[in-house]
Design a protein around this motif. Structure first.
Motif, PDB file in Angstrom:
ATOM      1  N   ASP A   1      -0.002  12.835   2.837  1.00  0.00           N
ATOM      2  CA  ASP A   1       0.234  11.952   3.815  1.00  0.00           C
ATOM      3  C   ASP A   1      -0.319  10.706   3.736  1.00  0.00           C
ATOM      4  OD1 ASP A   1       2.297  13.628   4.789  1.00  0.00           O
ATOM      5  OD2 ASP A   1       1.094  14.865   5.967  1.00  0.00           O
ATOM      6  N   GLU A   2      -1.617  10.565   3.115  1.00  0.00           N
ATOM      7  CA  GLU A   2      -2.543   9.562   2.983  1.00  0.00           C
ATOM      8  C   GLU A   2      -1.817   8.133   2.854  1.00  0.00           C
ATOM      9  OE1 GLU A   2      -6.282  10.065   1.200  1.00  0.00           O
ATOM     10  OE2 GLU A   2      -5.916  12.060   1.293  1.00  0.00           O
ATOM     11  N   PRO A   3      -1.078   7.942   1.819  1.00  0.00           N
ATOM     12  CA  PRO A   3      -0.464   6.714   1.580  1.00  0.00           C
ATOM     13  C   PRO A   3       0.155   6.029   3.027  1.00  0.00           C
ATOM     14  CG  PRO A   3       0.176   7.989  -0.221  1.00  0.00           C
ATOM     15  CD  PRO A   3      -0.512   8.897   0.838  1.00  0.00           C
ATOM     16  N   LEU A   4       0.924   6.869   3.585  1.00  0.00           N
ATOM     17  CA  LEU A   4       1.653   6.409   5.018  1.00  0.00           C
ATOM     18  C   LEU A   4       0.618   6.024   6.128  1.00  0.00           C
ATOM     19  CD1 LEU A   4       4.539   8.753   4.941  1.00  0.00           C
ATOM     20  CD2 LEU A   4       4.617   6.572   4.507  1.00  0.00           C
ATOM     21  N   ALA A   5      -0.440   7.026   6.139  1.00  0.00           N
ATOM     22  CA  ALA A   5      -1.542   6.491   6.941  1.00  0.00           C
ATOM     23  C   ALA A   5      -2.209   5.351   6.789  1.00  0.00           C
ATOM     24  CB  ALA A   5      -2.522   7.610   7.293  1.00  0.00           C
ATOM     25  N   LEU A   6      -2.637   5.144   5.413  1.00  0.00           N
ATOM     26  CA  LEU A   6      -3.311   3.737   4.856  1.00  0.00           C
ATOM     27  C   LEU A   6      -2.185   2.519   5.089  1.00  0.00           C
ATOM     28  CD1 LEU A   6      -5.015   5.576   1.720  1.00  0.00           C
ATOM     29  CD2 LEU A   6      -6.082   4.388   3.792  1.00  0.00           C
ATOM     30  N   SER A   7      -1.126   2.775   5.386  1.00  0.00           N
ATOM     31  CA  SER A   7      -0.168   1.398   5.393  1.00  0.00           C
ATOM     32  C   SER A   7       0.107   1.244   7.059  1.00  0.00           C
ATOM     33  CB  SER A   7       1.077   1.697   4.646  1.00  0.00           C
ATOM     34  OG  SER A   7       1.811   2.834   5.129  1.00  0.00           O
TER      35      SER A   7
ATOM     36  N   ILE B   1       0.842  -1.248   0.060  1.00  0.00           N
ATOM     37  CA  ILE B   1       0.113   0.122   0.005  1.00  0.00           C
ATOM     38  C   ILE B   1       0.940   1.313   0.052  1.00  0.00           C
ATOM     39  CG2 ILE B   1      -1.509   1.413   1.456  1.00  0.00           C
ATOM     40  CD1 ILE B   1      -2.701  -1.284   2.259  1.00  0.00           C
ATOM     41  N   SER B   2       1.845   1.459   0.928  1.00  0.00           N
ATOM     42  CA  SER B   2       2.595   2.316   0.935  1.00  0.00           C
ATOM     43  C   SER B   2       3.635   2.646  -0.324  1.00  0.00           C
ATOM     44  CB  SER B   2       3.853   2.373   2.105  1.00  0.00           C
ATOM     45  OG  SER B   2       4.606   1.336   2.100  1.00  0.00           O
TER      46      SER B   2
ATOM     47  N   THR C   1      -7.200   0.704  -0.498  1.00  0.00           N
ATOM     48  CA  THR C   1      -6.269  -0.553  -0.347  1.00  0.00           C
ATOM     49  C   THR C   1      -6.583  -1.453  -1.751  1.00  0.00           C
ATOM     50  OG1 THR C   1      -6.632  -0.812   2.190  1.00  0.00           O
ATOM     51  CG2 THR C   1      -6.071  -2.703   0.996  1.00  0.00           C
ATOM     52  N   THR C   2      -8.058  -1.713  -2.003  1.00  0.00           N
ATOM     53  CA  THR C   2      -8.210  -2.558  -3.205  1.00  0.00           C
ATOM     54  C   THR C   2      -7.487  -1.711  -4.512  1.00  0.00           C
ATOM     55  OG1 THR C   2     -10.359  -3.006  -2.577  1.00  0.00           O
ATOM     56  CG2 THR C   2     -10.106  -3.311  -4.691  1.00  0.00           C
ATOM     57  N   LEU C   3      -7.435  -0.389  -4.452  1.00  0.00           N
ATOM     58  CA  LEU C   3      -6.658   0.207  -5.671  1.00  0.00           C
ATOM     59  C   LEU C   3      -5.206  -0.046  -5.604  1.00  0.00           C
ATOM     60  CD1 LEU C   3      -6.842   2.340  -7.828  1.00  0.00           C
ATOM     61  CD2 LEU C   3      -6.452   4.208  -6.184  1.00  0.00           C
ATOM     62  N   ALA C   4      -4.558  -0.049  -4.314  1.00  0.00           N
ATOM     63  CA  ALA C   4      -3.167  -0.396  -4.344  1.00  0.00           C
ATOM     64  C   ALA C   4      -3.059  -1.903  -4.705  1.00  0.00           C
ATOM     65  CB  ALA C   4      -2.528  -0.219  -2.871  1.00  0.00           C
ATOM     66  N   PHE C   5      -3.745  -2.769  -4.284  1.00  0.00           N
ATOM     67  CA  PHE C   5      -3.430  -4.278  -4.785  1.00  0.00           C
ATOM     68  C   PHE C   5      -3.708  -4.259  -6.415  1.00  0.00           C
ATOM     69  CE2 PHE C   5      -3.609  -4.998  -0.325  1.00  0.00           C
ATOM     70  CZ  PHE C   5      -2.295  -5.801  -0.320  1.00  0.00           C
TER      71      PHE C   5
ATOM     72  N   TYR D   1      -4.877  13.768   9.623  1.00  0.00           N
ATOM     73  CA  TYR D   1      -4.593  13.725  11.352  1.00  0.00           C
ATOM     74  C   TYR D   1      -3.950  12.720  11.730  1.00  0.00           C
ATOM     75  CZ  TYR D   1      -6.078  12.899  16.206  1.00  0.00           C
ATOM     76  OH  TYR D   1      -6.165  12.547  17.448  1.00  0.00           O
ATOM     77  N   ALA D   2      -4.557  11.241  11.371  1.00  0.00           N
ATOM     78  CA  ALA D   2      -3.950  10.153  11.870  1.00  0.00           C
ATOM     79  C   ALA D   2      -2.421  10.023  11.532  1.00  0.00           C
ATOM     80  CB  ALA D   2      -4.575   9.005  11.400  1.00  0.00           C
ATOM     81  N   ALA D   3      -2.113  10.299  10.493  1.00  0.00           N
ATOM     82  CA  ALA D   3      -0.656  10.226   9.975  1.00  0.00           C
ATOM     83  C   ALA D   3       0.104  11.079  10.813  1.00  0.00           C
ATOM     84  CB  ALA D   3      -0.742  10.828   8.567  1.00  0.00           C
TER      85      ALA D   3
END
Length: 431
Positions: A326-332, A310-311, A364-368, A406-408
């Protein structure tokens, strides 16, 4: 009519789809509804047959006692495999199919085939004791692992989009084996209770308590452990790129190797229990527990690899403006994902948390999807599926993007510029 072949004709007079008189129809036998109804009916018939056989073997009282005790580890095992599959969760319909196949279809095949084999061996050797031992160590592992592996094979063939790697193989195999162990435990516990009733045994020394300790407390993971090897074989086969050398051969050899390892481990386990109690304890402590720990580590490593995918894949969409930086890092990060949903729940309420959860799933589906395309496994409709996923992300980004940003920051997973770049005279990283 168009003037040129490249032009499109004008169909403005065609009514909307709901008012069409001539609609494209599939052949009746190709209907998804028909296939679903057929599969459900087949599993239901297997369920009725296997439960009737078990009840006849154990008696009504033994069946009820076995059922009550055998169901105890099932929620725990299902929760463990579901936790493992949190990055890209498999559809529940696939998991329920695997569970039902293991509990009903594979156990029915195993009981009938094992009984036939033991009777045949007994008639040839005229020795019931050796026939039982040979059936447990040589016949049962082959029959049972093949029957359980059939569910994983069906999902690999017909739900290929939901079967992307080793984690999916472990989860599908784990659910199948959990269902198988559930029905088998009813049989063993019910028979043990019936024997205790005949001899009047009660308390800690009874057969029921001993069987419960061995099958429910000490080794609830035994069947999932065996079949997980088959699942891993299919999972590694799913990672093969379309351009891989000898791909078709490896697609067969990898699952077959996993199945043979599952049979071998199952035979070792059954053989140790048949020969001597000390052999059983030795195999349990020196082999089963270490292998279980190794597979647990492999499962966690595979999940971390999914997060690294994902990252590695989503920054391309962040560079194109579809995601915040920052979203890719948060999503990973599973922790950052949970923080993002919590932030959205506090800020926007339950609908906000649901929107962020859906955003995480689509991303996540998009990354895979992009990762499989990089491996040469892109489907013909890759562009359409990519656009659809981006459309879903765009619809939810107003709520999800601030929550993930925010989460990142809360977890320290923020993008930092490389230290070696020149920032026009001022470089905060230069001492």
């Amino acid at each position: 009519m168009p003037a040129l072949e490249t032009d499109q004709p004008d169909f403005t007079a065609v009514p909307e789809r709901a008012k069409w008189r001539y609609k494209p129809r599939r052949a009746f036998w190709r209907s998804k509804l028909l296939r679903a109804v057929t599969l459900i009916a087949l599993l239901a018939l297997c369920a009725l047959a296997i439960l009737a056989l078990v009840r006849e073997e154990t008696g009504t009282a033994g069946f009820l006692v076995g059922l009550g005790l055998a169901v105890l580890p099932v929620p725990l095992l299902m929760a463990a495999f579901r936790w493992l599959d949190r990055v890209e969760p498999a559809p529940w319909k696939n998991l329920l199919f695997a569970l039902a196949w293991g509990a009903f279809a594979s156990t029915l095949v195993a009981i009938l085939a094992n009984s036939f084999a033991v009777e045949w061996i007994s008639s040839v050797t005229a020795d019931q004791g050796s026939a039982d031992t040979l059936g447990a160590t040589a016949v049962a592992p082959v029959v049972e692992e093949t029957a359980k592996g059939a569910a994983v094979l069906l999902l690999f063939l017909f739900r290929r989009r939901d079967f992307t790697g080793p984690v999916d193989g472990l989860v599908y195999a784990g659910f199948t084996a959990t269902g198988f162990a559930f029905t088998e435990n009813i049989l063993y516990l019910g028979n043990a209770f019936g024997e205790d009733q005949e001899i009047g045994a009660t308390g800690i020394g009874s057969m029921t308590v001993g069987t419960f300790l061995v099958r429910i407390i000490m080794s609830p993971f035994a069947h999932p452990l065996f079949t997980s090897l088959t699942g891993l074989g299919f999972g590694f086969a799913a990672l093969l790129p379309a351009t891989a050398r000898l791909r078709r051969t490896r697609l067969v050899l990898l699952p077959l190797a996993g199945l043979l390892l599952a049979m071998g481990m199952h035979a070792l386990w059954n053989g140790s229990a048949s020969f001597h109690p000390l052999a059983f304890l030795a195999v349990y402590g020196m082999f089963m527990v270490p292998v279980f720990a190794l597979l647990t580590w492999l499962a966690i490593w595979s999940r971390q690899k999914e997060l690294r995918t994902i990252s590695g894949e989503l920054p391309a969409y962040a560079s194109a403006g579809w995601l915040a930086r920052d979203e890719p890092l948060a999503l990973s990060s599973m922790r950052a994902r949970a923080l993002a949903r919590g932030f959205a729940a506090r800020t926007y309420g339950k609908p906000g948390a649901q929107a962020v959860g859906e955003y995480e799933t689509f991303a996540t589906t998009l990354a895979f999807l992009r990762h499989r395309a990089g491996l040469g496994q892109a489907a013909p409709d890759f562009a359409a599926r990519e656009q659809e996923l981006l459309h879903h992300l765009w619809q939810r980004r107003q709520v999800a993007s601030p929550a993930l940003t925010y989460a990142a920051r809360a977890t320290g997973r923020v993008w930092a510029p490389p230290q070696y770049l020149d920032y026009g005279g001022y470089n905060p990283y230069r001492s």
